[in-house]
Design a protein around this motif. Structure first.
Motif, short mmCIF file in Angstrom:
data_model
loop_
_atom_site.label_atom_id
_atom_site.label_comp_id
_atom_site.label_asym_id
_atom_site.label_seq_id
_atom_site.Cartn_x
_atom_site.Cartn_y
_atom_site.Cartn_z
N LYS A 79 0.74 7.75 15.22
CA LYS A 79 1.35 7.12 14.05
C LYS A 79 2.69 6.51 14.43
O LYS A 79 3.40 7.01 15.30
CB LYS A 79 1.50 8.12 12.90
CG LYS A 79 2.54 9.20 13.12
CD LYS A 79 2.69 10.06 11.87
CE LYS A 79 3.76 11.14 12.06
NZ LYS A 79 3.94 11.97 10.85
N LEU A 80 3.02 5.42 13.76
CA LEU A 80 4.24 4.69 14.01
C LEU A 80 5.16 4.84 12.80
O LEU A 80 4.72 4.70 11.66
CB LEU A 80 3.93 3.21 14.26
CG LEU A 80 5.08 2.26 14.56
CD1 LEU A 80 4.63 1.19 15.54
CD2 LEU A 80 5.60 1.60 13.27
N SER A 81 6.43 5.13 13.07
CA SER A 81 7.39 5.32 11.98
C SER A 81 8.65 4.50 12.24
O SER A 81 9.18 4.51 13.36
CB SER A 81 7.78 6.79 11.84
OG SER A 81 6.65 7.59 11.58
N ILE A 82 9.10 3.78 11.20
CA ILE A 82 10.37 3.05 11.27
C ILE A 82 11.16 3.42 10.02
O ILE A 82 10.88 2.92 8.93
CB ILE A 82 10.15 1.52 11.33
CG1 ILE A 82 9.19 1.14 12.46
CG2 ILE A 82 11.50 0.81 11.53
CD1 ILE A 82 8.87 -0.35 12.54
N ASN A 83 12.12 4.32 10.17
CA ASN A 83 12.89 4.79 9.01
C ASN A 83 13.65 3.67 8.33
O ASN A 83 13.84 3.69 7.11
CB ASN A 83 13.86 5.90 9.44
CG ASN A 83 13.13 7.19 9.79
OD1 ASN A 83 12.00 7.42 9.35
ND2 ASN A 83 13.75 8.03 10.60
N LYS A 84 14.09 2.69 9.10
CA LYS A 84 14.89 1.58 8.55
C LYS A 84 14.16 0.89 7.39
O LYS A 84 14.78 0.44 6.43
CB LYS A 84 15.18 0.57 9.66
CG LYS A 84 15.81 -0.75 9.23
CD LYS A 84 17.26 -0.56 8.80
CE LYS A 84 17.92 -1.91 8.46
NZ LYS A 84 18.17 -2.72 9.67
N ILE A 85 12.83 0.80 7.49
CA ILE A 85 12.07 0.11 6.45
C ILE A 85 11.08 1.05 5.75
O ILE A 85 10.12 0.61 5.12
CB ILE A 85 11.31 -1.12 7.04
CG1 ILE A 85 10.40 -0.70 8.21
CG2 ILE A 85 12.31 -2.18 7.48
CD1 ILE A 85 9.56 -1.84 8.75
N ASP A 86 11.34 2.37 5.88
CA ASP A 86 10.51 3.38 5.20
C ASP A 86 9.03 3.19 5.50
O ASP A 86 8.18 3.22 4.59
CB ASP A 86 10.74 3.34 3.68
CG ASP A 86 12.18 3.64 3.31
OD1 ASP A 86 12.77 4.55 3.92
OD2 ASP A 86 12.73 2.94 2.43
N LEU A 87 8.72 3.02 6.76
CA LEU A 87 7.33 2.74 7.14
C LEU A 87 6.73 3.87 7.99
O LEU A 87 7.35 4.33 8.94
CB LEU A 87 7.26 1.45 7.96
CG LEU A 87 5.87 1.09 8.52
CD1 LEU A 87 4.92 0.70 7.39
CD2 LEU A 87 5.97 -0.03 9.54
N THR A 88 5.55 4.30 7.61
CA THR A 88 4.75 5.19 8.44
C THR A 88 3.33 4.63 8.43
O THR A 88 2.74 4.43 7.37
CB THR A 88 4.73 6.64 7.91
OG1 THR A 88 6.07 7.14 7.90
CG2 THR A 88 3.89 7.52 8.82
N LEU A 89 2.81 4.35 9.63
CA LEU A 89 1.53 3.65 9.72
C LEU A 89 0.68 4.28 10.82
O LEU A 89 1.16 4.52 11.93
CB LEU A 89 1.81 2.18 10.07
CG LEU A 89 0.71 1.13 9.90
CD1 LEU A 89 0.24 1.07 8.46
CD2 LEU A 89 1.22 -0.22 10.34
N PRO A 90 -0.59 4.57 10.53
CA PRO A 90 -1.46 5.09 11.59
C PRO A 90 -1.73 4.01 12.63
O PRO A 90 -1.70 2.81 12.33
CB PRO A 90 -2.74 5.47 10.85
CG PRO A 90 -2.74 4.64 9.62
CD PRO A 90 -1.30 4.46 9.25
#
Length: 208
Positions: A79-90
């Motif tokens: 899973k990929l997470s980017i806190n800056k844009i509130d994103l969590t993606l498988p």
């Protein structure tokens, strides 16, 4: 007659060393051919994967997130997470149309995530705010990206953003001395003509 002695010594050394030098030379040629073959294979896979991605991105309307999670569960590689844009993606293996309906796709032919080289991950820019790579352009240099696999968590720091043509494969070029993560999406969202690129380098690696 010292010169004759020197000639005989040189001739003797040459005779003794020639087989070894020949073996080393052929071993070097073997390695070069294998490297060239592996590089050519990777380049071919990258070209095929890039063409597939182009076909997916140039659809009239990006697929919405209506896939059934249980049907693709076994194909998820992290899973990929980017806190800056509130994103969590498988993340799924392969940037196919099917995979990108419900996840980001690790592009075939690019380096494994976390290893030296260039690991490319592609995703749509959903029309729904905050979904998929919709907010990717908000990411800036210095922001952190995390990729979690079943064994490790990799933290990358963003170094640059680019806008390139779909035919520009230079953004997928690999470097053996560092671990690079390349995020790819379409631009603009409607009738895309370019690809939006975010590059990041590995900062930290944690074992789960």
């Amino acid at each position: 007659m010292k010169w004759l002695a020197y000639v005989l010594i040189v001739a003797g050394l040459t005779t003794m060393l020639y087989p070894k030098a020949k073996s080393v030379y052929y071993s070097y040629q073997e390695e070069q051919l294998l490297d060239d073959w592996e590089s050519a294979s990777a380049d071919s896979l990258i070209q095929q994967s890039s063409q597939q991605l182009d076909d997916v991105f140039t659809e009239e309307k990006p697929p919405n997130n209506d896939g059934k999670a249980e049907k693709v569960k076994s194909s998820i590689v992290g899973k990929l997470s980017i806190n800056k844009i509130d994103l969590t993606l498988p993340i799924m293996e392969g940037a196919s149309q099917k995979n990108l309906k419900v996840a980001a796709g690790h592009m075939n032919g690019t380096s494994p995530i976390g290893e030296n080289g260039n690991a490319a991950i592609a995703a749509h820019r959903s029309y729904t705010y905050g979904k998929q790579f919709n907010r990717l352009p908000e990411v800036e240099s210095g922001d952190l990206i995390q990729v979690e696999t079943t064994q490790k968590i990799f933290t990358y720091k963003v170094t640059e953003k680019q806008l390139v043509l779909p035919t520009d494969l230079s953004v997928l070029q690999s470097r053996k001395d560092e671990s690079v993560l390349t995020l790819i999406t379409c631009h603009p969202m409607k009738n895309p003509t370019h690809r939006y690129i975010v590059k990041a380098v590995l900062e930290k690696e944690e074992v789960l």
